[in-house]
Scaffold this motif. Structure first.
Motif, PDB file in Angstrom:
ATOM      1  N   VAL A  33     104.344   7.230  95.549  1.00 36.38           N
ATOM      2  CA  VAL A  33     105.067   6.899  96.724  1.00 36.38           C
ATOM      3  C   VAL A  33     104.568   7.421  98.158  1.00 36.38           C
ATOM      4  O   VAL A  33     104.772   8.603  98.265  1.00 36.38           O
ATOM      5  CB  VAL A  33     106.711   6.719  96.542  1.00 36.38           C
ATOM      6  N   SER A  34     104.496   6.752  99.157  1.00 35.51           N
ATOM      7  CA  SER A  34     104.393   6.991 100.417  1.00 35.51           C
ATOM      8  C   SER A  34     105.498   7.489 101.263  1.00 35.51           C
ATOM      9  O   SER A  34     106.398   6.959 101.094  1.00 35.51           O
ATOM     10  CB  SER A  34     103.273   6.028 101.208  1.00 35.51           C
ATOM     11  N   LEU A  35     105.326   8.271 102.328  1.00 37.12           N
ATOM     12  CA  LEU A  35     106.266   8.582 103.156  1.00 37.12           C
ATOM     13  C   LEU A  35     107.160   7.420 103.885  1.00 37.12           C
ATOM     14  O   LEU A  35     108.123   7.177 104.028  1.00 37.12           O
ATOM     15  CB  LEU A  35     106.004   9.423 104.232  1.00 37.12           C
ATOM     16  N   TYR A  36     106.027   6.550 104.331  1.00 39.08           N
ATOM     17  CA  TYR A  36     106.332   5.299 104.926  1.00 39.08           C
ATOM     18  C   TYR A  36     107.242   4.250 103.959  1.00 39.08           C
ATOM     19  O   TYR A  36     108.247   3.931 104.478  1.00 39.08           O
ATOM     20  CB  TYR A  36     105.251   4.577 105.527  1.00 39.08           C
ATOM     21  N   THR A  37     106.916   4.375 102.779  1.00 38.20           N
ATOM     22  CA  THR A  37     107.672   3.379 101.720  1.00 38.20           C
ATOM     23  C   THR A  37     108.971   4.149 101.579  1.00 38.20           C
ATOM     24  O   THR A  37     110.086   3.257 101.512  1.00 38.20           O
ATOM     25  CB  THR A  37     106.918   3.624 100.323  1.00 38.20           C
ATOM     26  N   VAL A  38     109.251   5.446 101.421  1.00 39.91           N
ATOM     27  CA  VAL A  38     110.269   5.651 101.299  1.00 39.91           C
ATOM     28  C   VAL A  38     111.646   5.696 102.626  1.00 39.91           C
ATOM     29  O   VAL A  38     112.630   5.537 102.332  1.00 39.91           O
ATOM     30  CB  VAL A  38     110.420   7.460 100.965  1.00 39.91           C
ATOM     31  N   TYR A  39     110.488   5.796 103.619  1.00 43.23           N
ATOM     32  CA  TYR A  39     111.563   5.604 105.110  1.00 43.23           C
ATOM     33  C   TYR A  39     112.012   4.243 104.822  1.00 43.23           C
ATOM     34  O   TYR A  39     113.143   4.083 105.286  1.00 43.23           O
ATOM     35  CB  TYR A  39     110.504   6.131 106.104  1.00 43.23           C
ATOM     36  N   ASP A  45     100.864   9.970 111.450  1.00 48.45           N
ATOM     37  CA  ASP A  45      99.591  10.607 110.761  1.00 48.45           C
ATOM     38  C   ASP A  45      99.916  10.881 109.229  1.00 48.45           C
ATOM     39  O   ASP A  45      99.104  10.984 108.354  1.00 48.45           O
ATOM     40  CB  ASP A  45      98.932  11.670 111.272  1.00 48.45           C
ATOM     41  N   TRP A  46     101.492  10.890 108.989  1.00 45.00           N
ATOM     42  CA  TRP A  46     101.984  11.322 107.602  1.00 45.00           C
ATOM     43  C   TRP A  46     102.374   9.934 106.792  1.00 45.00           C
ATOM     44  O   TRP A  46     102.608   9.994 105.465  1.00 45.00           O
ATOM     45  CB  TRP A  46     102.997  12.118 107.671  1.00 45.00           C
ATOM     46  N   ARG A  67     100.939  10.414 100.358  1.00 47.82           N
ATOM     47  CA  ARG A  67     102.079  10.479  99.117  1.00 47.82           C
ATOM     48  C   ARG A  67     103.054  11.469  99.443  1.00 47.82           C
ATOM     49  O   ARG A  67     102.710  12.588  99.950  1.00 47.82           O
ATOM     50  CB  ARG A  67     101.428  10.486  97.814  1.00 47.82           C
ATOM     51  N   LEU A  68     104.210  11.533  98.981  1.00 50.59           N
ATOM     52  CA  LEU A  68     105.317  12.312  98.954  1.00 50.59           C
ATOM     53  C   LEU A  68     104.912  13.621  98.431  1.00 50.59           C
ATOM     54  O   LEU A  68     105.063  14.724  98.772  1.00 50.59           O
ATOM     55  CB  LEU A  68     106.650  11.828  98.707  1.00 50.59           C
TER      56      LEU A  68
END
Length: 161
Positions: A102-108, A135-136, A140-141
Protein backbone atom coordinates in the motif's frame (compact mmCIF):
# COMPACT_ATOMS: atom_id res chain seq x y z
CA UNK A 1 -24.11 -26.71 2.15
CA UNK A 2 -23.61 -30.20 0.71
CA UNK A 3 -20.27 -32.03 0.63
CA UNK A 4 -19.01 -34.71 -1.69
CA UNK A 5 -15.75 -36.64 -1.95
CA UNK A 6 -14.02 -37.91 -5.08
CA UNK A 7 -10.59 -37.88 -6.77
CA UNK A 8 -10.18 -34.54 -8.54
CA UNK A 9 -9.30 -34.64 -12.23
CA UNK A 10 -9.44 -31.75 -14.69
CA UNK A 11 -12.20 -33.50 -16.66
CA UNK A 12 -14.30 -34.30 -13.58
CA UNK A 13 -14.04 -30.71 -12.33
CA UNK A 14 -15.04 -29.30 -15.72
CA UNK A 15 -18.11 -31.56 -15.85
CA UNK A 16 -19.45 -30.43 -12.46
CA UNK A 17 -22.91 -28.92 -12.86
CA UNK A 18 -23.83 -25.52 -11.46
CA UNK A 19 -25.42 -26.31 -8.07
CA UNK A 20 -28.65 -24.94 -6.60
CA UNK A 21 -26.76 -24.22 -3.37
CA UNK A 22 -23.04 -24.08 -2.61
CA UNK A 23 -21.36 -27.49 -2.61
CA UNK A 24 -17.97 -28.26 -1.11
CA UNK A 25 -16.14 -31.07 -2.94
CA UNK A 26 -13.24 -32.81 -1.16
CA UNK A 27 -10.30 -34.33 -3.04
CA UNK A 28 -9.67 -37.92 -1.92
CA UNK A 29 -6.13 -37.84 -3.35
CA UNK A 30 -5.16 -34.80 -1.24
CA UNK A 31 -7.08 -34.43 2.03
CA UNK A 32 -7.52 -30.78 2.88
CA UNK A 33 -7.92 -29.60 -0.73
CA UNK A 34 -11.49 -28.66 -1.53
CA UNK A 35 -13.37 -27.11 -4.42
CA UNK A 36 -16.24 -24.76 -3.59
CA UNK A 37 -18.85 -24.84 -6.35
CA UNK A 38 -21.09 -21.80 -6.08
CA UNK A 39 -24.53 -21.09 -7.48
CA UNK A 40 -23.00 -18.39 -9.71
CA UNK A 41 -21.05 -21.11 -11.53
CA UNK A 42 -17.77 -20.08 -9.93
CA UNK A 43 -15.47 -22.89 -8.73
CA UNK A 44 -12.78 -22.02 -6.19
CA UNK A 45 -9.94 -24.16 -4.83
CA UNK A 46 -9.35 -23.84 -1.08
CA UNK A 47 -7.39 -25.55 1.65
CA UNK A 48 -9.56 -26.39 4.64
CA UNK A 49 -7.46 -27.48 7.60
CA UNK A 50 -7.13 -26.88 11.35
CA UNK A 51 -4.21 -24.86 12.65
CA UNK A 52 -2.54 -26.81 15.50
CA UNK A 53 -4.01 -25.80 18.85
CA UNK A 54 -7.22 -24.33 17.40
CA UNK A 55 -10.76 -25.64 17.16
CA UNK A 56 -11.91 -23.90 13.99
CA UNK A 57 -10.43 -24.89 10.60
CA UNK A 58 -8.80 -22.31 8.34
CA UNK A 59 -10.03 -21.69 4.83
CA UNK A 60 -7.17 -20.59 2.58
CA UNK A 61 -8.22 -19.55 -0.93
CA UNK A 62 -5.93 -20.78 -3.68
CA UNK A 63 -7.78 -19.57 -6.76
CA UNK A 64 -10.55 -20.16 -9.22
CA UNK A 65 -10.84 -23.16 -11.50
CA UNK A 66 -9.97 -23.33 -14.46
CA UNK A 67 -7.71 -20.24 -14.09
CA UNK A 68 -5.67 -22.23 -11.60
CA UNK A 69 -5.04 -25.72 -13.04
CA UNK A 70 -5.52 -28.71 -10.74
CA UNK A 71 -1.81 -29.56 -10.46
CA UNK A 72 -0.93 -25.98 -9.56
CA UNK A 73 -3.74 -25.97 -6.98
CA UNK A 74 -2.35 -29.17 -5.44
CA UNK A 75 1.14 -27.68 -5.34
CA UNK A 76 -0.09 -24.50 -3.63
CA UNK A 77 -2.24 -26.60 -1.28
CA UNK A 78 0.83 -28.62 -0.22
CA UNK A 79 2.66 -25.40 0.60
CA UNK A 80 -0.31 -23.99 2.54
CA UNK A 81 -0.74 -27.25 4.47
CA UNK A 82 2.99 -27.29 5.31
CA UNK A 83 2.67 -23.74 6.68
CA UNK A 84 -0.39 -24.76 8.71
CA UNK A 85 1.45 -27.81 10.08
CA UNK A 86 4.22 -25.47 11.28
CA UNK A 87 1.62 -23.32 13.05
CA UNK A 88 1.61 -20.46 10.54
CA UNK A 89 -1.59 -19.03 9.10
CA UNK A 90 -1.13 -18.55 5.29
CA UNK A 91 -3.90 -15.92 5.33
CA UNK A 92 -1.77 -13.73 7.64
CA UNK A 93 1.13 -13.68 5.17
CA UNK A 94 -1.28 -12.73 2.35
CA UNK A 95 -2.63 -9.87 4.47
CA UNK A 96 0.91 -8.73 5.30
CA UNK A 97 1.89 -8.76 1.62
CA UNK A 98 -1.16 -6.71 0.65
CA UNK A 99 -0.55 -4.25 3.48
CA UNK A 100 3.11 -3.91 2.56
CA UNK A 101 2.25 -2.93 -1.00
CA UNK A 102 0.00 0.00 0.00
CA UNK A 103 1.27 3.47 -0.89
CA UNK A 104 1.46 6.45 1.45
CA UNK A 105 -1.06 8.31 -0.70
CA UNK A 106 -3.54 5.40 -0.51
CA UNK A 107 -3.27 5.28 3.29
CA UNK A 108 -3.68 9.05 3.49
CA UNK A 109 -6.83 8.97 1.33
CA UNK A 110 -8.26 6.13 3.43
CA UNK A 111 -7.45 8.07 6.61
CA UNK A 112 -9.37 11.09 5.33
CA UNK A 113 -12.41 8.94 4.53
CA UNK A 114 -12.50 7.27 7.94
CA UNK A 115 -12.20 10.45 10.04
CA UNK A 116 -14.43 13.43 10.53
CA UNK A 117 -11.99 16.26 9.94
CA UNK A 118 -12.65 19.97 10.10
CA UNK A 119 -11.97 21.92 6.91
CA UNK A 120 -9.01 23.74 8.46
CA UNK A 121 -7.45 20.45 9.61
CA UNK A 122 -7.96 18.88 6.20
CA UNK A 123 -6.43 21.93 4.52
CA UNK A 124 -3.37 21.64 6.78
CA UNK A 125 -3.00 17.93 5.98
CA UNK A 126 -3.32 18.61 2.25
CA UNK A 127 -0.62 21.28 2.47
CA UNK A 128 1.76 18.96 4.32
CA UNK A 129 1.19 16.13 1.84
CA UNK A 130 1.53 18.38 -1.23
CA UNK A 131 4.48 20.46 -0.03
CA UNK A 132 6.59 18.08 2.05
CA UNK A 133 5.66 14.53 1.09
CA UNK A 134 4.71 14.79 -2.58
CA UNK A 135 7.76 12.71 -3.53
CA UNK A 136 6.73 9.97 -1.08
CA UNK A 137 3.08 9.72 -2.17
CA UNK A 138 3.57 6.71 -4.46
CA UNK A 139 6.12 4.95 -2.24
CA UNK A 140 5.04 1.76 -0.51
CA UNK A 141 4.73 2.13 3.26
CA UNK A 142 6.99 -0.89 3.62
CA UNK A 143 9.75 1.06 1.85
CA UNK A 144 9.59 4.04 4.20
CA UNK A 145 12.14 3.52 6.95
CA UNK A 146 12.56 5.17 10.31
CA UNK A 147 15.81 6.70 9.02
CA UNK A 148 14.03 8.28 6.05
CA UNK A 149 11.41 9.83 8.34
CA UNK A 150 14.12 11.09 10.70
CA UNK A 151 16.11 12.69 7.84
CA UNK A 152 12.96 14.32 6.43
CA UNK A 153 12.10 15.65 9.89
CA UNK A 154 15.63 17.09 10.34
CA UNK A 155 15.49 18.68 6.87
CA UNK A 156 12.12 20.30 7.53
CA UNK A 157 13.22 21.49 10.96
CA UNK A 158 16.31 23.20 9.48
CA UNK A 159 14.07 24.81 6.86
CA UNK A 160 11.98 26.24 9.71
CA UNK A 161 8.80 24.41 8.83
Amino acid sequence: MTTSKFRFTELALEKLAIPNKRIRYHDTQMPGLILDAQTSGKKVFRVYKKLPGTQKPLSVTIGGFPSVPLEQARKQARKAMADIAEGMNPNDSKRYFRAASVSLYTVYEEYKLTRKLKKITLRGYEQVMNCYFDDWGNKRLADLTEGMVYRRHCFLTKKGV
